[in-house]
Each structure stands twice: as structure tokens, then as C-alpha cells.
Motif scaffolding. Sequence first.
Motif, mmCIF file in Angstrom:
data_model
loop_
_atom_site.group_PDB
_atom_site.id
_atom_site.type_symbol
_atom_site.label_atom_id
_atom_site.label_comp_id
_atom_site.label_asym_id
_atom_site.label_seq_id
_atom_site.Cartn_x
_atom_site.Cartn_y
_atom_site.Cartn_z
ATOM 1 N N PHE A 40 0.812 30.663 9.359
ATOM 2 C CA PHE A 40 1.178 29.585 8.721
ATOM 3 C C PHE A 40 2.617 29.673 8.317
ATOM 4 N N ALA B 184 5.729 27.119 9.626
ATOM 5 C CA ALA B 184 6.460 26.062 8.577
ATOM 6 C C ALA B 184 7.589 25.858 8.717
ATOM 7 N N ARG C 111 8.100 25.073 15.551
ATOM 8 C CA ARG C 111 7.091 24.252 15.975
ATOM 9 C C ARG C 111 7.574 23.387 17.342
ATOM 10 N N ALA D 4 -8.652 25.117 9.699
ATOM 11 C CA ALA D 4 -8.743 23.732 9.275
ATOM 12 C C ALA D 4 -9.837 23.002 9.460
ATOM 13 N N GLU D 5 -10.557 23.141 10.522
ATOM 14 C CA GLU D 5 -11.619 22.409 10.557
ATOM 15 C C GLU D 5 -12.930 22.625 9.591
ATOM 16 N N TRP E 104 -12.469 15.737 4.530
ATOM 17 C CA TRP E 104 -11.610 14.629 5.029
ATOM 18 C C TRP E 104 -12.827 13.253 5.414
ATOM 19 N N GLU F 243 7.402 15.503 10.393
ATOM 20 C CA GLU F 243 7.633 16.978 10.643
ATOM 21 C C GLU F 243 7.915 17.611 9.233
ATOM 22 N N ASP F 244 8.723 17.140 8.250
ATOM 23 C CA ASP F 244 9.100 17.383 6.938
ATOM 24 C C ASP F 244 7.752 17.587 6.169
ATOM 25 N N LEU G 183 4.831 18.223 7.296
ATOM 26 C CA LEU G 183 3.918 19.522 7.898
ATOM 27 C C LEU G 183 4.728 20.703 7.733
ATOM 28 N N ASP G 184 6.096 20.668 7.471
ATOM 29 C CA ASP G 184 6.595 22.151 6.959
ATOM 30 C C ASP G 184 5.968 22.319 5.621
ATOM 31 N N PHE H 134 2.306 23.521 6.071
ATOM 32 C CA PHE H 134 2.079 25.033 6.456
ATOM 33 C C PHE H 134 2.781 26.058 5.336
ATOM 34 N N ALA H 135 3.776 25.544 4.756
ATOM 35 C CA ALA H 135 4.533 26.708 3.852
ATOM 36 C C ALA H 135 3.518 26.695 2.508
ATOM 37 N N LEU I 288 0.226 26.490 2.845
ATOM 38 C CA LEU I 288 -0.939 27.284 3.462
ATOM 39 C C LEU I 288 -0.528 28.835 3.709
ATOM 40 N N ALA J 50 -6.622 15.500 3.350
ATOM 41 C CA ALA J 50 -5.750 14.809 4.168
ATOM 42 C C ALA J 50 -4.904 15.467 4.997
ATOM 43 N N LEU K 256 -4.962 18.496 5.686
ATOM 44 C CA LEU K 256 -5.450 19.530 6.469
ATOM 45 C C LEU K 256 -6.092 18.807 7.952
ATOM 46 N N GLU K 257 -6.263 17.698 7.564
ATOM 47 C CA GLU K 257 -6.657 16.921 9.009
ATOM 48 C C GLU K 257 -5.489 16.886 10.045
ATOM 49 N N VAL L 281 -3.104 19.096 9.918
ATOM 50 C CA VAL L 281 -2.914 20.426 10.532
ATOM 51 C C VAL L 281 -3.934 20.774 11.730
ATOM 52 N N SER L 282 -4.997 20.316 11.685
ATOM 53 C CA SER L 282 -6.055 20.395 12.637
ATOM 54 C C SER L 282 -5.765 19.579 13.821
ATOM 55 N N TRP M 179 -2.718 18.451 14.886
ATOM 56 C CA TRP M 179 -1.438 19.407 15.462
ATOM 57 C C TRP M 179 -1.840 20.524 16.016
ATOM 58 N N ALA M 180 -2.692 21.370 15.648
ATOM 59 C CA ALA M 180 -3.233 22.628 16.152
ATOM 60 C C ALA M 180 -4.055 22.355 17.586
#
Lengths: 120, 120
Positions: A14, A18, A23, A88-89, A95, B7-8, B10-11, B14-15, B17, B79, B81-82, B84-85, B87-88
Motif C-alpha cells: 500500500f 500511494a 502507479r 479490498a474485495e 459498499w 489520482e490524488d 487514490l494517493d 493507499f497511504a 491503508l 466507497a 475501497l471499491e 482500490v478494488s 484500480w487493482a
Amino acid sequence: MTMAIDEDRLDETFAALASSTRRAILARLAAGAATVNELAEPFEMTLPAISKHIKVLERAGLVTRGRRAQYRPCALDAAPLEEVSTWAEQYRPVWEARFDRMDDYLTHLRQRRKVGQPDA
Amino acid sequence: MTMAIDEDRLDETFAALASSTRRAILARLAAGAATVNELAEPFEMTLPAISKHIKVLERAGLVTRGRRAQYRPCALDAAPLEEVSTWAEQYRPVWEARFDRMDDYLTHLRQRRKVGQPDA
């Protein structure tokens, strides 16, 4: 919500993710391996700056580097991203419950309209 | 692999998490809202320490707090976390390709056995 997850590893993954630059490096590497020089160019970064980002990604296991080739090309290892997705899932029911509640609310509003009750 | 992603944000997600304590707080809140006092207990942390973690989660939009209740209970907002999912999951073809290549290799080994070729 219990899973066999390496928490320290996930911390590192993680933290590595970040950063929008890191990314973007992963997105570039998803298209194929690249040398540090090739990566530095589109990001308009100095070699030391890009190298630092790659080292963070390497420590997190997201990037592997060729050992013998002269320019040690970088390659994506997506395994930690699968762990991120799995982690995350776990929260999908949470959610999705949000949306279910919204659906229930909208159905409720529609029902009230049907029986001629006021909306407010 | 292009997506409409902030992107911001998401930064920041992730930080937030990148801490097993903060992830454990989220797991606790998935079971229901809790006050800072209730959260501090199982984690054997001081109130200032747990408050600091909660502030990080709040800034990342992962935790919301009651405005009017006396103890301002914390609640999970899944929300981000969705996101993040989502994205991954972009990288699923990459990690699945790994397994496909392994499958191909194992099939190849089995084929060689069948026709009596040496394994090495």
C-alpha cells in the motif's frame, strides 16, 4: 473477514502504491518490460528520482529486475496487486449494502407515489 | 488500462491503508459503528494515538463521524475501497497470465512425458 494475509507485506504494498508516479510506472510496465532510461523519459524525471521510485516498487515485490542484462530491465510482478484486490474485495458486501439501501429507498419512494401519499 | 480515477484521492487512500492498525480499525468498523473509546480498547492504544489514526482514515474518506452525538461514533465508508478494488482489478489480466503461463508449462511437461522425452 479473516484471511491469511501477510500484514507487513500489505503495509509495504500500500505504501508503494500511494504515489501516482509509481502507479504510472506500473501501468507502463504492464505494457512490457522497460529499462530505467526508458521509464525516465515519459515521466520527465531524473534518473536518480526514477531509480528511487523503482527501488520502492522492487522492495514491495511489484517490480523485478533482470540480473544479467546490461540495463537490468524492469518488469511488473502483479502478484501483490492480486493481494490488494483480495483484501479490498472483503469489503464488497459493505459498499454493495450502500447501493442496496439506496435501491430500497428509491423503491420506497416509488411505492409511496403509487398509493398517492405525499413525498415529504 | 485507462480509467476515470482521481489520482490524488487514490494517493491518500493507499497511504491511509499502509498501516495494519488502520486496516484493523476498518475491519472493526465493518462490524458496526464505534466510538474512539471503543476502538482504543482492543488495540491497546492511547486515545491520542488512536485518534491520530482515525483522522488519517477520515481525511481519506474511509471513516465518517457522527456530528451531533456526544461521542461522535466512527463509521466505515467503503466507497474508497471499491475504487482500490477497481484500480487493482485492471491488473487481473497480468496476474492471470502468470498462472496461464504456468499451466502451459505444466501441460508442456506432461506432453513430453507422454511421448517419452526426458524431462531435463
